[in-house]
Motif scaffolding. Structure first.
Motif, PDB file in Angstrom:
ATOM      1  N   ASP A  17     -10.201  24.478 -12.582  1.00  0.00           N
ATOM      2  CA  ASP A  17      -9.723  24.086 -11.273  1.00  0.00           C
ATOM      3  C   ASP A  17      -8.883  22.826 -11.436  1.00  0.00           C
ATOM      4  OD1 ASP A  17      -9.286  23.597  -8.627  1.00  0.00           O
ATOM      5  OD2 ASP A  17     -11.370  23.136  -8.135  1.00  0.00           O
ATOM      6  N   GLN A  18      -7.614  22.912 -11.143  1.00  0.00           N
ATOM      7  CA  GLN A  18      -6.709  21.791 -11.348  1.00  0.00           C
ATOM      8  C   GLN A  18      -6.955  20.656 -10.357  1.00  0.00           C
ATOM      9  OE1 GLN A  18      -4.517  21.682 -13.971  1.00  0.00           O
ATOM     10  NE2 GLN A  18      -5.651  23.504 -14.557  1.00  0.00           N
ATOM     11  N   LYS A  19      -7.625  20.925  -9.237  1.00  0.00           N
ATOM     12  CA  LYS A  19      -7.865  19.906  -8.218  1.00  0.00           C
ATOM     13  C   LYS A  19      -9.196  19.195  -8.421  1.00  0.00           C
ATOM     14  CE  LYS A  19      -5.209  22.560  -4.926  1.00  0.00           C
ATOM     15  NZ  LYS A  19      -5.260  23.359  -3.705  1.00  0.00           N
ATOM     16  N   PHE A  20      -9.993  19.618  -9.406  1.00  0.00           N
ATOM     17  CA  PHE A  20     -11.308  19.026  -9.632  1.00  0.00           C
ATOM     18  C   PHE A  20     -11.165  17.632 -10.220  1.00  0.00           C
ATOM     19  CE2 PHE A  20     -14.981  18.150 -12.317  1.00  0.00           C
ATOM     20  CZ  PHE A  20     -15.995  18.269 -11.382  1.00  0.00           C
ATOM     21  N   ASN A  21     -11.938  16.677  -9.664  1.00  0.00           N
ATOM     22  CA  ASN A  21     -11.938  15.311 -10.163  1.00  0.00           C
ATOM     23  C   ASN A  21     -13.390  14.869 -10.297  1.00  0.00           C
ATOM     24  OD1 ASN A  21     -11.536  12.669 -10.822  1.00  0.00           O
ATOM     25  ND2 ASN A  21     -10.410  12.131  -8.984  1.00  0.00           N
ATOM     26  N   ILE A  22     -13.840  14.634 -11.515  1.00  0.00           N
ATOM     27  CA  ILE A  22     -15.238  14.273 -11.766  1.00  0.00           C
ATOM     28  C   ILE A  22     -15.587  12.929 -11.138  1.00  0.00           C
ATOM     29  CG2 ILE A  22     -14.809  13.163 -13.981  1.00  0.00           C
ATOM     30  CD1 ILE A  22     -17.835  15.350 -13.165  1.00  0.00           C
TER      31      ILE A  22
END
Length: 103
Positions: free
Chosen positions: A53-58
């Motif tokens: 998922d390119q929009k995922f931000n940990i």
């Protein structure tokens, strides 16, 4: 017809076969391997990019290994109050006390 030997369509001569083959030097074969390696890496990168998922931000999520800072009400199920929790703790302590006295 059965007794006649087959004749090749074209006679094979060393100069004929060498003239059609591309000349390969050690440098050109190494470059071919390097480009194949780069191509595989690029394909793997593109494949990985499609799977994630390119929009995922940990950074938007809390650390799951750290204890959470929740209020007491957030730990209780729906409909349970702090007074009810204190009462149930008291009942549990009395039951445990009875079990210890019987032993």
């Amino acid at each position: 017809m059965a007794g006649r030997p087959r004749m090749p369509a074209q006679l094979h001569t060393p100069t004929h076969s060498f003239s059609e083959a591309p000349i390969q030097t050690p440098d050109s074969t190494a470059a071919g391997k390097a480009s194949a390696q780069e191509r595989r890496e690029r394909e793997q990168f593109e494949f990985t990019k499609r799977l994630t998922d390119q929009k995922f931000n940990i950074a938007l999520y809390p650390d799951p290994l750290l204890p959470r800072q929740l209020t007491q009400e957030q730990h209780f199920p729906a409909g349970v109050t702090t007074e009810m929790e204190a009462y149930l703790q008291n009942v549990a302590a009395r039951v445990k006390g009875m079990a210890v006295e019987k032993e």
